[in-house]
Design a protein around this motif. Structure first.
Motif, short mmCIF file in Angstrom:
data_model
loop_
_atom_site.label_atom_id
_atom_site.label_comp_id
_atom_site.label_asym_id
_atom_site.label_seq_id
_atom_site.Cartn_x
_atom_site.Cartn_y
_atom_site.Cartn_z
N THR A 102 91.79 -16.36 40.05
CA THR A 102 90.14 -16.23 39.94
C THR A 102 89.87 -14.85 40.06
OG1 THR A 102 90.28 -16.57 42.49
CG2 THR A 102 89.80 -18.59 41.13
N ARG A 103 90.68 -13.85 40.51
CA ARG A 103 90.34 -12.54 40.35
C ARG A 103 91.19 -11.94 39.45
NH1 ARG A 103 91.07 -9.54 45.50
NH2 ARG A 103 92.98 -10.68 45.93
N TYR A 104 91.48 -12.62 38.49
CA TYR A 104 92.46 -11.80 37.26
C TYR A 104 91.69 -10.78 36.62
CZ TYR A 104 95.74 -12.35 33.41
OH TYR A 104 96.96 -12.26 32.34
N ASP A 105 92.58 -9.77 36.38
CA ASP A 105 91.81 -8.75 35.53
C ASP A 105 92.41 -8.68 34.37
OD1 ASP A 105 91.25 -5.96 34.86
OD2 ASP A 105 91.07 -5.27 36.68
N PHE A 106 91.49 -9.04 33.30
CA PHE A 106 92.01 -9.13 31.89
C PHE A 106 92.08 -7.70 31.19
CE2 PHE A 106 90.23 -13.27 32.50
CZ PHE A 106 90.78 -14.17 31.83
N THR A 107 91.25 -6.69 31.52
CA THR A 107 91.39 -5.49 31.17
C THR A 107 92.67 -4.90 31.52
OG1 THR A 107 89.02 -4.92 31.32
CG2 THR A 107 90.28 -3.11 31.15
N LEU A 108 93.15 -4.89 32.72
CA LEU A 108 94.47 -4.50 33.16
C LEU A 108 95.71 -5.33 32.48
CD1 LEU A 108 93.97 -3.52 36.87
CD2 LEU A 108 93.98 -2.05 35.12
N ALA A 109 95.31 -6.80 32.24
CA ALA A 109 96.20 -7.55 31.73
C ALA A 109 96.45 -6.95 30.31
CB ALA A 109 96.00 -8.98 31.83
N GLY A 110 95.80 -6.61 29.44
CA GLY A 110 95.83 -6.20 28.05
C GLY A 110 95.03 -6.74 27.14
N GLU A 111 94.57 -8.00 27.41
CA GLU A 111 93.97 -8.80 26.34
C GLU A 111 92.78 -9.68 26.85
OE1 GLU A 111 97.45 -9.68 22.74
OE2 GLU A 111 96.61 -11.46 24.20
N PRO A 112 91.62 -10.01 26.27
CA PRO A 112 90.64 -10.91 26.94
C PRO A 112 90.95 -12.21 26.81
CG PRO A 112 89.80 -10.12 24.79
CD PRO A 112 91.12 -9.63 25.04
N HIS A 113 91.89 -12.66 25.87
CA HIS A 113 91.95 -14.26 25.72
C HIS A 113 92.49 -14.92 26.96
CE1 HIS A 113 91.72 -12.13 22.00
NE2 HIS A 113 92.74 -11.83 21.84
N ARG A 114 91.59 -16.15 27.28
CA ARG A 114 91.73 -16.98 28.27
C ARG A 114 92.16 -18.21 27.76
NH1 ARG A 114 87.94 -16.45 32.42
NH2 ARG A 114 87.20 -14.34 31.75
N SER A 130 105.70 -11.85 21.72
CA SER A 130 104.48 -12.83 21.89
C SER A 130 103.41 -11.99 22.61
CB SER A 130 105.09 -14.14 22.47
OG SER A 130 105.23 -14.00 23.69
N PHE A 131 103.69 -11.00 23.40
CA PHE A 131 102.70 -10.16 24.18
C PHE A 131 101.51 -10.25 23.25
CE2 PHE A 131 100.41 -6.51 25.78
CZ PHE A 131 100.36 -6.71 27.01
N ASN A 132 101.72 -9.62 22.05
CA ASN A 132 100.46 -9.41 21.02
C ASN A 132 99.92 -10.76 20.77
OD1 ASN A 132 98.70 -8.41 19.26
ND2 ASN A 132 100.39 -7.15 18.38
N GLY A 133 98.86 -11.21 21.46
CA GLY A 133 98.17 -12.54 21.14
C GLY A 133 98.33 -13.43 22.24
N LEU A 134 99.51 -13.14 23.20
CA LEU A 134 99.70 -14.07 24.25
C LEU A 134 99.79 -13.38 25.37
CD1 LEU A 134 101.73 -16.94 22.83
CD2 LEU A 134 99.24 -17.15 23.78
N ALA A 135 99.16 -12.20 25.71
CA ALA A 135 99.39 -11.46 26.97
C ALA A 135 99.22 -11.97 28.04
CB ALA A 135 98.49 -10.25 26.75
N ASN A 136 98.23 -13.03 27.98
CA ASN A 136 98.13 -13.70 29.37
C ASN A 136 98.67 -14.85 29.62
OD1 ASN A 136 95.79 -11.57 30.09
ND2 ASN A 136 94.53 -12.54 28.35
N ALA A 137 99.66 -15.32 28.95
CA ALA A 137 100.34 -16.41 29.25
C ALA A 137 101.52 -15.75 30.10
CB ALA A 137 101.03 -16.80 27.90
N GLN A 138 101.40 -15.74 31.44
CA GLN A 138 101.93 -14.73 32.40
C GLN A 138 103.32 -15.44 32.72
OE1 GLN A 138 101.52 -11.81 33.21
NE2 GLN A 138 99.55 -11.17 32.72
N MET A 139 103.30 -16.50 33.17
CA MET A 139 104.45 -17.11 33.86
C MET A 139 104.97 -18.18 33.14
SD MET A 139 103.56 -17.12 37.93
CE MET A 139 105.28 -16.73 38.41
#
Length: 343
Positions: free
Chosen positions: A181-193, A256-265
């Motif tokens: 809920t406090r995930y920082d999309f800017t620091l993660a590298g992509e806005p896609h949720r 796959s980070f490029n396009g799926l940077a927020n697929a974290q675990m």
């Protein structure tokens, strides 16, 4: 005889459990080397502070790095005399691994089938990775083709395990305390949720990495993988050292980070096939397909099921199979997994 020639197909017994040698205590060195060997940039695995904002006590070891350590322990007993590692199924990560944890492995033989040529056979094992407290960190099934040593050894009664084609979302284990809920999309590298991805969507990850012999050898030694096909150039008729399949998995996952940077675990491994061999000099690229999505009980956390395909140079966009239904020769890896992503 004091040296260990490794097990051959006729040496496996259905139902036996093999406790693998040499536990390994994890340090920050494994993370640093993992990030050096692969272009891995997942924020959750790079920053203690980012991980804490997501409800974890610190940044865990990359899920695939934990897999490599657990896998490597099994090689002297399972695949030292392998022709090839063929596939995976029913893999689950049960809890994160942190620096200071000590990992060990044990495998149970759940399937045996001699090949029609009488020179080799396929062995199925279910492997468990455990930490210093005896807690299961992950478990998975894999099957491997292993040479026979005694050609006149009688064939065992063939047994093939009944494996799930994929784990259901309800089977996934969400790490305790995980909260996006406090995930920082800017620091993660992509806005896609999670909500931005559609089932059936395909993503070209664009970037490529040429596999180097030296880096592959460092990686395989790091994971203590002693399979002869990776080290001994005289072990194959073509005189080439086969690139460890896990090296290709981690390379494709990092790309796959490029396009799926927020697929974290990564929390589950539904299936996987090393479709064609990879050798030094091959350039690896990757694409993904969204197979399924599910909500979870964890705050702000969604699950996304992905197909990750690694291909080498010459592959057309989204190459997978030819007209004959077989994997195209440019396809190196076809991996089906569940990952966790912020809603």
């Amino acid at each position: 005889m004091k040296t260990n020639p490794g097990r051959f197909f006729e040496d496996y017994v259905l139902g036996e459990t093999i406790v693998h040698a040499v536990p390994r205590t994890i340090s920050g060195g494994e993370r640093a080397l993992y990030h050096a060997l692969y272009p891995a940039r997942g924020a959750l695995y790079s920053s203690d502070e980012f991980a804490r904002t997501c409800g974890l006590p610190a940044s865990p070891l990359d899920d695939l790095a934990a897999f490599h350590v657990i896998f490597g322990k099994t090689v002297p007993d399972i695949s030292l005399n392998a022709v090839a590692n063929l596939g995976y199924a029913e893999g689950r990560w049960h809890r994160p691994v942190y620096p200071g944890d000590t990992l060990r492995s044990e495998s149970t033989v759940i399937g045996l089938k001699e090949n029609s040529n009488g020179k080799s056979g396929v062995v199925h094992v279910r492997t468990r990775g455990l930490n210093q407290r005896g807690e299961v960190v992950m478990d998975y099934v894999r099957w491997v083709m292993v040479r026979k040593n005694r050609m006149d050894a009688p064939a065992s009664t063939p047994v093939a395990p009944d494996l799930k084609p994929a784990l259901d979302a309800k089977d996934l284990v969400i790490p305790a305390g995980l909260d996006f809920t406090r995930y920082d999309f800017t620091l993660a590298g992509e806005p896609h949720r999670w909500g931005d991805y559609e089932v059936g969507e395909k993503i070209d990850h664009v970037d490529g990495v040429t596999i180097e012999e030296a880096e592959h050898m460092i990686a395989t030694r790091l994971w203590q993988n002693t399979a002869k096909v990776h080290f001994d150039a005289t072990f194959r008729d073509d005189g080439k050292r086969l690139i460890y399949g896990g090296h290709v998995i981690s390379m494709a996952r990092a790309l796959s980070f490029n396009g799926l940077a927020n697929a974290q675990m990564i929390v589950a491994l539904n299936g996987g096939a090393h479709a064609n061999p990879c050798f030094a000099g091959d350039t690896v690229k990757a694409w993904s397909e969204v197979l399924d999505k599910a909500e979870t009980a964890a705050p702000g956390v969604g699950a996304i099921r992905l197909r990750l395909v690694a291909v080498k140079q010459g592959a057309a966009p989204f190459t997978l199979r030819g007209e004959d239904g077989k994997y195209a020769p440019e396809v190196l890896l076809d991996l089906d997994y569940w990952a966790l992503m912020p809603l």
